[in-house]
Design a protein around this motif. Structure first.
Motif, short mmCIF file in Angstrom:
data_model
loop_
_atom_site.label_atom_id
_atom_site.label_comp_id
_atom_site.label_asym_id
_atom_site.label_seq_id
_atom_site.Cartn_x
_atom_site.Cartn_y
_atom_site.Cartn_z
N GLY A 178 -3.24 -9.26 7.84
CA GLY A 178 -4.62 -9.63 7.54
C GLY A 178 -4.78 -10.18 6.14
O GLY A 178 -5.67 -11.01 5.89
N ALA A 179 -3.91 -9.75 5.22
CA ALA A 179 -3.96 -10.26 3.84
C ALA A 179 -3.18 -11.57 3.70
O ALA A 179 -3.07 -12.10 2.58
CB ALA A 179 -3.39 -9.21 2.88
N ASN A 220 0.85 -1.19 0.00
CA ASN A 220 0.00 0.00 0.00
C ASN A 220 0.89 1.24 0.00
O ASN A 220 1.51 1.58 1.01
CB ASN A 220 -0.91 0.00 1.23
N SER A 249 -0.82 -4.56 10.33
CA SER A 249 -2.10 -5.25 10.50
C SER A 249 -2.73 -5.57 9.15
O SER A 249 -3.29 -6.65 8.94
CB SER A 249 -3.05 -4.39 11.33
N SER A 250 -2.61 -4.61 8.21
CA SER A 250 -3.17 -4.83 6.88
C SER A 250 -2.45 -5.96 6.15
O SER A 250 -3.10 -6.83 5.53
CB SER A 250 -3.08 -3.53 6.07
N GLU A 251 -1.13 -5.97 6.22
CA GLU A 251 -0.36 -7.02 5.53
C GLU A 251 -0.61 -8.39 6.16
O GLU A 251 -0.80 -9.38 5.44
CB GLU A 251 1.13 -6.68 5.58
N LEU A 299 -0.83 0.04 11.63
CA LEU A 299 -1.95 -0.19 10.72
C LEU A 299 -1.50 -0.93 9.47
O LEU A 299 -2.20 -1.82 8.97
CB LEU A 299 -2.61 1.13 10.35
N GLU A 300 -0.31 -0.57 8.98
CA GLU A 300 0.20 -1.24 7.78
C GLU A 300 0.53 -2.70 8.07
O GLU A 300 0.19 -3.60 7.28
CB GLU A 300 1.44 -0.51 7.27
#
Length: 209
Positions: free
Chosen positions: A132-133, A72, A128-130, A125-126
């Motif tokens: 989560g993916a 991202n 967590s996003s990675e 947050l980044e």
């Protein structure tokens, strides 16, 4: 009692002003020699890291490019903006403190500290996003380097925030001596190092094709 009605002689010599105290000697190297030894040593270590990353990318260009496309860019660009802003304010802070404006200088250090806190939140947050993916250090070589390098950098930033707190306490002192200024400069140099390392990481992880 007779008062002198004549105005004061405008050409009379005035008492000399007290010389302004200079906290910074012209031509001196900012900070202490120890911080520069640490900075150059750290740069050498990260240069080795970056070299390994580029070498591995050349061997698996397709895999690294596919992984990079899933990054991202907004997270990376946001953190770059925060660190550049923090470096600007820490530089302005030093300039204010050299001029004796401790209130303005200490407030600018707080702005840099807030930028650092924003970086930590954004990185959380980044991550967590990675995660989560489904992207973990064991997914492939790209994500292994991503989590290791950015994790080491994040540790540097947390130490930098501790340095900023110490800088703030020094800046709040009623008066600053040369030793205080050198400590402030050392903290600022370390923060600029954090900024520089992130700019290279941002280019390698988010932009390099």
């Amino acid at each position: 009692m007779i008062m002198n009605a004549w105005p004061a002689d405008p050409f009379a010599s005035k008492p000399p002003r007290a010389p302004r105290r200079r906290l910074r000697e012209p031509g001196h190297v900012p900070g202490e020699i120890g911080i520069w030894v640490f900075i150059f040593g750290d740069l050498l270590v990260f240069a080795l890291f970056f070299g390994v990353f580029v070498h591995e990318r050349s061997r698996s260009a397709g895999l690294f490019e596919q992984a990079r496309e899933h990054m991202n860019l907004m997270f990376g660009a946001g953190n770059t903006f925060l660190l550049l802003t923090g470096s600007l304010f820490v530089a302005l802070s030093l300039n204010s403190l050299r001029q004796g404006a401790s209130g303005r200088g200490s407030r600018m250090i707080l702005v840099t500290l807030l930028c650092g806190a924003g970086f930590v939140v954004n990185k959380f947050l980044e991550y967590s996003s990675e995660l989560g993916a489904g992207h973990t250090p064991s997914t492939n070589s790209f994500y292994m380097y991503y989590f290791v390098f950015t994790g080491i950098h994040l540790l540097h930033l947390l130490l930098g925030m501790v340095a900023l707190v110490i800088m703030y306490l020094i800046a709040r002192k009623p008066s600053l001596g040369r030793r205080d200024l050198r400590n402030l400069e050392a903290g600022a140099c370390y923060w600029h190092l954090i900024d520089l390392l992130w700019i290279v990481l941002f280019a390698l992880l988010y932009l390099m094709r």
